[in-house]
Design an enzyme around this catalytic site. Structure first.
Site, short mmCIF file in Angstrom:
data_model
loop_
_atom_site.label_atom_id
_atom_site.label_comp_id
_atom_site.label_asym_id
_atom_site.label_seq_id
_atom_site.Cartn_x
_atom_site.Cartn_y
_atom_site.Cartn_z
N ASP A 124 0.80 -1.22 0.00
CA ASP A 124 0.00 0.00 0.00
C ASP A 124 0.83 1.27 0.00
O ASP A 124 0.35 2.34 0.37
CB ASP A 124 -0.90 -0.01 1.24
CG ASP A 124 -0.10 -0.23 2.52
OD1 ASP A 124 1.13 0.00 2.50
OD2 ASP A 124 -0.69 -0.64 3.53
N GLU A 154 -0.29 -8.88 -1.44
CA GLU A 154 -0.88 -8.33 -0.20
C GLU A 154 -2.09 -7.45 -0.50
O GLU A 154 -2.18 -6.28 -0.11
CB GLU A 154 0.15 -7.55 0.64
CG GLU A 154 -0.28 -7.35 2.08
CD GLU A 154 0.64 -6.42 2.86
OE1 GLU A 154 0.59 -5.20 2.66
OE2 GLU A 154 1.43 -6.94 3.67
N GLU A 171 -2.13 5.12 3.03
CA GLU A 171 -2.05 3.71 2.61
C GLU A 171 -3.42 3.11 2.27
O GLU A 171 -3.54 2.29 1.37
CB GLU A 171 -1.34 2.88 3.67
CG GLU A 171 0.14 3.17 3.83
CD GLU A 171 0.45 4.36 4.71
OE1 GLU A 171 -0.50 4.99 5.26
OE2 GLU A 171 1.65 4.70 4.86
N HIS A 216 6.83 4.95 13.15
CA HIS A 216 7.12 5.82 12.00
C HIS A 216 5.87 6.32 11.29
O HIS A 216 5.95 7.16 10.41
CB HIS A 216 7.98 5.07 10.98
CG HIS A 216 7.21 4.03 10.22
ND1 HIS A 216 7.02 2.76 10.68
CD2 HIS A 216 6.55 4.10 9.04
CE1 HIS A 216 6.30 2.08 9.81
NE2 HIS A 216 5.99 2.86 8.81
N ARG A 271 2.73 8.06 9.71
CA ARG A 271 2.31 9.46 9.55
C ARG A 271 1.33 9.90 10.63
O ARG A 271 1.43 10.99 11.18
CB ARG A 271 1.62 9.64 8.20
CG ARG A 271 2.53 10.12 7.13
CD ARG A 271 1.77 10.46 5.85
NE ARG A 271 2.59 11.29 5.01
CZ ARG A 271 3.71 10.89 4.42
NH1 ARG A 271 4.16 9.67 4.60
NH2 ARG A 271 4.42 11.72 3.68
N HIS A 315 13.53 5.04 12.49
CA HIS A 315 13.26 5.24 11.06
C HIS A 315 14.08 6.45 10.59
O HIS A 315 14.32 7.37 11.37
CB HIS A 315 11.76 5.48 10.89
CG HIS A 315 11.29 5.51 9.46
ND1 HIS A 315 11.56 6.57 8.63
CD2 HIS A 315 10.56 4.65 8.74
CE1 HIS A 315 11.01 6.33 7.44
NE2 HIS A 315 10.40 5.16 7.49
C1 UD1 Z 1 6.76 5.01 3.69
C2 UD1 Z 1 5.35 4.55 3.26
C3 UD1 Z 1 4.65 3.85 4.42
C4 UD1 Z 1 5.52 2.72 4.97
C5 UD1 Z 1 6.91 3.24 5.30
C6 UD1 Z 1 7.80 2.08 5.70
C7 UD1 Z 1 4.09 5.94 1.68
C8 UD1 Z 1 3.27 7.14 1.49
N1 UD1 Z 1 4.56 5.73 2.93
O1 UD1 Z 1 6.58 5.98 4.70
O2 UD1 Z 1 3.43 3.30 3.96
O3 UD1 Z 1 4.92 2.22 6.14
O4 UD1 Z 1 7.48 3.87 4.14
O5 UD1 Z 1 8.96 2.50 6.34
O6 UD1 Z 1 4.34 5.21 0.74
N2 UD1 Z 1 14.36 8.44 4.52
C9 UD1 Z 1 15.73 8.37 4.39
N3 UD1 Z 1 16.28 7.18 3.97
C10 UD1 Z 1 15.55 6.08 3.71
C11 UD1 Z 1 14.14 6.16 3.86
C12 UD1 Z 1 13.57 7.35 4.25
O7 UD1 Z 1 16.44 9.34 4.61
O8 UD1 Z 1 16.11 5.04 3.34
C13 UD1 Z 1 13.74 9.72 4.96
C14 UD1 Z 1 13.72 10.76 3.81
O9 UD1 Z 1 14.01 12.00 4.34
C15 UD1 Z 1 12.26 10.71 3.34
C16 UD1 Z 1 11.54 10.41 4.64
O10 UD1 Z 1 12.38 9.50 5.34
O11 UD1 Z 1 11.86 11.93 2.76
C17 UD1 Z 1 10.15 9.84 4.51
O12 UD1 Z 1 10.10 8.75 3.60
P1 UD1 Z 1 8.69 8.39 2.88
O13 UD1 Z 1 8.87 7.18 2.06
O14 UD1 Z 1 8.14 9.60 2.23
O15 UD1 Z 1 7.72 8.10 4.09
P2 UD1 Z 1 7.75 6.95 5.19
O16 UD1 Z 1 7.25 7.54 6.45
O17 UD1 Z 1 9.05 6.26 5.17
N1 UDP Z 2 12.52 -3.67 9.85
C1 UDP Z 2 13.90 -3.66 9.66
N2 UDP Z 2 14.65 -2.79 10.40
C2 UDP Z 2 14.10 -1.93 11.30
C3 UDP Z 2 12.70 -1.93 11.47
C4 UDP Z 2 11.94 -2.81 10.72
O1 UDP Z 2 14.42 -4.42 8.85
O2 UDP Z 2 14.83 -1.17 11.93
C5 UDP Z 2 11.71 -4.57 9.03
C6 UDP Z 2 10.65 -5.37 9.76
O3 UDP Z 2 11.15 -6.63 10.17
C7 UDP Z 2 9.55 -5.50 8.72
C8 UDP Z 2 9.67 -4.23 7.91
O4 UDP Z 2 10.97 -3.74 8.15
O5 UDP Z 2 9.78 -6.60 7.86
C9 UDP Z 2 8.62 -3.24 8.31
O6 UDP Z 2 8.92 -2.02 7.77
P1 UDP Z 2 8.31 -0.67 8.33
O7 UDP Z 2 7.97 -0.82 9.76
O8 UDP Z 2 9.26 0.42 7.94
O9 UDP Z 2 7.01 -0.47 7.41
P2 UDP Z 2 5.49 -0.97 7.51
O10 UDP Z 2 5.50 -2.46 7.58
O11 UDP Z 2 4.87 -0.31 8.67
O12 UDP Z 2 4.88 -0.46 6.24
#
Ligand code: UD1
Ligand code: UDP
Length: 375
Positions: free
Chosen positions: A97, A119, A133, A203, A205, A236
């Site tokens: 999602d 999924e 999502e 993490h 939103r 995160h």
């Molecule tokens: C995204 C997904 C959320 C998922 C989450 C898993 C959307 C809208 N949101 O949210 O569904 O649960 O990922 O973790 O698709 N960043 C880094 N390095 C990384 C990753 C992220 O620096 O490797 C920072 C960046 O500044 C980025 C911010 O995190 O702009 C937010 O990342 P984003 O993918 O927009 O939102 P998530 O909260 O990670």
């Molecule tokens: N995970 C990871 N390292 C972390 C936190 C989570 O590898 O520090 C793994 C976790 O085991 C799971 C996935 O990341 O498989 C979940 O990702 P996240 O919580 O970022 O996203 P969500 O599932 O909420 O979309």
């Protein structure tokens, strides 16, 4: 000519959940498999793929710090459309999602390429929770030609939306394939820590800002009340999340804020935790499989199966509720034993096999007929 299947992922959980499918697809010599990453996440995505020994064939590198939903959507859509034009896949596959997944479906739709959704069918009551999502997965379902429902409930949700049963495969969740694949081989990550460890991730939103502060207050109170516990909190990479966690918890004794470990290492942390507090979707699926109780830091969940199985409890972000439920689990051994009985409501480890079989069937290739997941 072999059919070409393009798997798309963008974030850490996408990578972990498509990995078992990519690995199995690559075993099919009569299918050309390509992995495209949007790069919605950067370090966290690379880290996750590395643990499965997978490298992307294409990387759109869209991530920016502080990116907006509109930016991720438009940047990914434009770049992905160009990749589809160049690669001409016969099918696009994505999971879950995230915005990358929704955009992958949309880009495939615009080019009349069949889209398969891993999924599929998770639902809450409201389109804006979890945000965005719930919209992403509902919209993706409108486009998908094959829906891989992880559970019976997800299947029923799809049927209620008038999706044809013949287009749905009850596959189980690939997160269980992934965790079964790595958990057996990982060591406990609790080396050097004394006492019981509570593992925390947050993490979402919906929890940015004040709710996350409330979670931190609950953690501080639990640390004060229970001298034998320690808290490990992998942060995160989102700075908005880190700022709150650091300002509330950096100087608290027995609380460790750590860089996010890779998937295998994180599985070690889960395995050695006494209790998990998390708002993560994936962690809600993995914790029951490992028999670790999880308190879900959300008001609503699209994954009620873990709660019904008795491994998870929805506690929201009210500190009093978190403190009460965590305290009960830290003091009441019967309650703890009941919640730590391992169960697998989300899958049986064969999801990727079922998914690849269905893809092979779609292309008229010989396939293994694997009975659907019974959970
Ligand atoms: C995204 C997904 C959320 C998922 C989450 C898993 C959307 C809208 N949101 O949210 O569904 O649960 O990922 O973790 O698709 N960043 C880094 N390095 C990384 C990753 C992220 O620096 O490797 C920072 C960046 O500044 C980025 C911010 O995190 O702009 C937010 O990342 P984003 O993918 O927009 O939102 P998530 O909260 O990670
Ligand atoms: N995970 C990871 N390292 C972390 C936190 C989570 O590898 O520090 C793994 C976790 O085991 C799971 C996935 O990341 O498989 C979940 O990702 P996240 O919580 O970022 O996203 P969500 O599932 O909420 O979309």
């Amino acid at each position: 000519m072999n059919p070409k299947v393009m798997v798309v992922c963008g974030t850490r959980p996408d990578a972990i959940k498509v990995a078992p499918v990519v690995l199995r697809l690559k075993e099919s010599r009569d299918i050309d498999t390509m992995l495209l990453v949007s790069g919605q996440h950067r370090e966290m995505l690379t880290q996750a793929l590395q643990d499965f020994g997978i490298a992307p064939d294409f990387d759109l590198q869209v991530m920016r710090h502080g990116q907006t939903l509109a930016y991720i959507t438009s940047a990914t859509l434009t770049a992905l459309d160009e990749s589809l034009e160049q690669s001409q896949p016969d099918m696009v596959v994505a999971q879950g999602d995230t915005t990358t997944t929704f955009v992958a479906a949309l880009a495939a739709f615009y080019r009349s390429i069949p889209f398969a959704h891993i999924e599929a069918g998770l639902r809450t009551e409201t389109i804006d929770s979890p945000f965005p999502e719930e919209f992403n997965r509902r919209a993706t379902a409108q486009i998908a030609k094959i829906h891989f429902a992880p559970t019976k409930l997800a299947l029923e949700n799809l049927l209620a939306e008038r999706i044809n049963r013949n287009d749905i495969v009850l596959s189980g969740n690939t997160s269980i394939d992934a965790i079964q694949g790595v958990a057996a081989g990982v060591d406990s990550a609790n080396v050097g820590r004394v006492g019981r460890t509570i593992l925390v991730t947050t993490h979402r939103r919906e929890n940015w800002g004040e709710p996350q502060r409330r979670i931190c207050h609950a953690i501080k109170e639990l640390i004060d009340r229970f001298p034998d516990i320690n808290v490990v909190l992998p942060m995160h990479r989102n700075e908005a999340v880190r700022d709150v966690l650091r300002s509330e918890l950096s100087n608290v004794d027995r609380v460790e804020l750590i860089e996010p470990p890779g998937y295998k290492e994180f599985a070690g942390y889960m395995r050695s935790a006494y209790l998990i507090l998390s708002d993560s979707g994936g962690v809600q699926e993995e914790a029951p499989a490992l028999g670790i109780p999880v308190l879900v830091l959300r008001n609503e969940t699209e994954r009620p199966e873990g709660i019904d199985a008795g491994n998870a409890l929805l506690v929201g972000t009210d500190p009093q509720r978190i403190i009460m439920e965590a305290s009960l689990l830290l003091t009441d051994s019967k309650r703890y034993a009941a919640m730590s009985r391992a169960s697998n409501p989300y899958g049986d480890g064969l999801a990727a096999q079922r998914i690849v079989s269905a893809i092979r069937k779609w292309f008229g290739l010989p396939f293994d007929a694997i009975p659907e997941f019974r959970g």
